[in-house]
Design a protein around this motif. Structure first.
Motif, PDB file in Angstrom:
ATOM      1  N   SER A  24      40.481  49.633  42.824  1.00 41.08           N
ATOM      2  CA  SER A  24      40.724  50.748  43.518  1.00 41.08           C
ATOM      3  C   SER A  24      40.911  50.422  45.264  1.00 41.08           C
ATOM      4  N   ASP A  25      39.531  50.320  45.603  1.00 51.93           N
ATOM      5  CA  ASP A  25      38.973  50.466  47.141  1.00 51.93           C
ATOM      6  C   ASP A  25      40.018  49.461  47.729  1.00 51.93           C
ATOM      7  N   PHE A  26      39.663  47.992  47.114  1.00 55.43           N
ATOM      8  CA  PHE A  26      40.712  47.224  47.350  1.00 55.43           C
ATOM      9  C   PHE A  26      42.183  47.407  47.804  1.00 55.43           C
ATOM     10  N   VAL A  27      42.717  48.031  46.970  1.00 55.54           N
ATOM     11  CA  VAL A  27      44.054  48.552  46.725  1.00 55.54           C
ATOM     12  C   VAL A  27      44.417  49.340  47.663  1.00 55.54           C
ATOM     13  N   LYS A  28      43.725  49.796  47.846  1.00 54.80           N
ATOM     14  CA  LYS A  28      43.857  51.398  49.726  1.00 54.80           C
ATOM     15  C   LYS A  28      43.300  50.845  50.154  1.00 54.80           C
ATOM     16  N   ASN A  29      42.657  49.727  50.405  1.00 56.56           N
ATOM     17  CA  ASN A  29      42.086  48.583  51.937  1.00 56.56           C
ATOM     18  C   ASN A  29      43.833  48.136  52.456  1.00 56.56           C
ATOM     19  N   VAL A  30      44.025  47.675  51.346  1.00 55.76           N
ATOM     20  CA  VAL A  30      45.463  46.847  51.398  1.00 55.76           C
ATOM     21  C   VAL A  30      46.263  48.238  52.265  1.00 55.76           C
ATOM     22  N   PHE A  39      51.347  47.430  38.351  1.00 55.54           N
ATOM     23  CA  PHE A  39      50.868  45.397  38.670  1.00 55.54           C
ATOM     24  C   PHE A  39      51.085  44.977  37.959  1.00 55.54           C
ATOM     25  N   SER A  40      51.610  43.998  37.375  1.00 62.91           N
ATOM     26  CA  SER A  40      51.446  43.035  36.052  1.00 62.91           C
ATOM     27  C   SER A  40      50.372  41.824  36.571  1.00 62.91           C
ATOM     28  N   VAL A  41      48.974  41.992  35.780  1.00 59.97           N
ATOM     29  CA  VAL A  41      47.913  41.256  35.953  1.00 59.97           C
ATOM     30  C   VAL A  41      48.231  40.181  35.594  1.00 59.97           C
ATOM     31  N   PRO A  42      47.086  39.135  35.788  1.00 60.42           N
ATOM     32  CA  PRO A  42      47.325  38.063  34.362  1.00 60.42           C
ATOM     33  C   PRO A  42      46.536  38.514  33.617  1.00 60.42           C
ATOM     34  N   PRO A  43      46.189  38.022  32.098  1.00 58.57           N
ATOM     35  CA  PRO A  43      45.598  37.593  31.456  1.00 58.57           C
ATOM     36  C   PRO A  43      44.202  37.940  31.350  1.00 58.57           C
ATOM     37  N   SER A  44      42.986  37.983  31.208  1.00 52.12           N
ATOM     38  CA  SER A  44      41.826  38.582  31.743  1.00 52.12           C
ATOM     39  C   SER A  44      41.575  37.497  32.221  1.00 52.12           C
ATOM     40  N   THR A  45      41.252  37.307  33.281  1.00 48.95           N
ATOM     41  CA  THR A  45      40.349  36.472  34.269  1.00 48.95           C
ATOM     42  C   THR A  45      38.868  37.203  34.368  1.00 48.95           C
ATOM     43  N   GLU A  46      38.611  36.555  34.803  1.00 46.03           N
ATOM     44  CA  GLU A  46      37.101  36.893  34.583  1.00 46.03           C
ATOM     45  C   GLU A  46      36.777  37.311  36.391  1.00 46.03           C
ATOM     46  N   GLY A  47      36.854  38.501  36.595  1.00 44.73           N
ATOM     47  CA  GLY A  47      36.026  39.378  38.164  1.00 44.73           C
ATOM     48  C   GLY A  47      37.577  39.689  38.330  1.00 44.73           C
ATOM     49  N   PHE A  48      39.171  39.501  38.255  1.00 41.24           N
ATOM     50  CA  PHE A  48      39.965  40.181  38.554  1.00 41.24           C
ATOM     51  C   PHE A  48      39.976  41.377  39.042  1.00 41.24           C
ATOM     52  N   MET A  49      39.782  42.177  37.758  1.00 43.51           N
ATOM     53  CA  MET A  49      39.574  43.642  38.033  1.00 43.51           C
ATOM     54  C   MET A  49      38.896  44.096  38.707  1.00 43.51           C
ATOM     55  N   GLU A  50      37.630  43.521  38.286  1.00 44.53           N
ATOM     56  CA  GLU A  50      36.433  44.209  39.729  1.00 44.53           C
ATOM     57  C   GLU A  50      36.956  44.054  40.601  1.00 44.53           C
ATOM     58  N   ASN A  51      37.642  42.422  41.020  1.00 45.75           N
ATOM     59  CA  ASN A  51      37.426  42.575  42.323  1.00 45.75           C
ATOM     60  C   ASN A  51      38.959  42.410  42.598  1.00 45.75           C
ATOM     61  N   THR A  52      40.171  41.751  43.063  1.00 41.81           N
ATOM     62  CA  THR A  52      41.990  41.597  42.811  1.00 41.81           C
ATOM     63  C   THR A  52      42.256  43.880  42.691  1.00 41.81           C
TER      64      THR A  52
END
Length: 67
Positions: free
Chosen positions: A52-58, A36-49
């Motif tokens: 790993s559970d979220f990615v598996k749930n998709v 994945f290409s993630v945006p520059p440090s966005t608060e909460g992005f890595m912890e939420n979006t």
């Protein structure tokens, strides 16, 4: 996997690729590497979006939708 993640409303814009890392015929186990290409440090992005559970749930939701 490429179709699942590239068409995901939540992750599609960040998804870049999926590759098989390891495959076992004995246990029918496949290990994938998702990129994945993630945006520059966005608060909460890595912890939420990108959690790993979220990615598996998709993927899990896509499997349920196919049934």
């Amino acid at each position: 996997l490429t179709d699942v993640y590239s068409s995901s409303p939540a992750l599609g814009r960040y998804f870049r690729s999926a590759q098989v890392v390891n495959f076992s015929n004995e246990s029918s186990t496949v290990f994938y590497q998702l990129e994945f290409s993630v945006p520059p440090s966005t608060e909460g992005f890595m912890e939420n979006t990108m959690n790993s559970d979220f990615v598996k749930n998709v993927l899990r939701q896509n499997i349920y939708d196919e049934d």
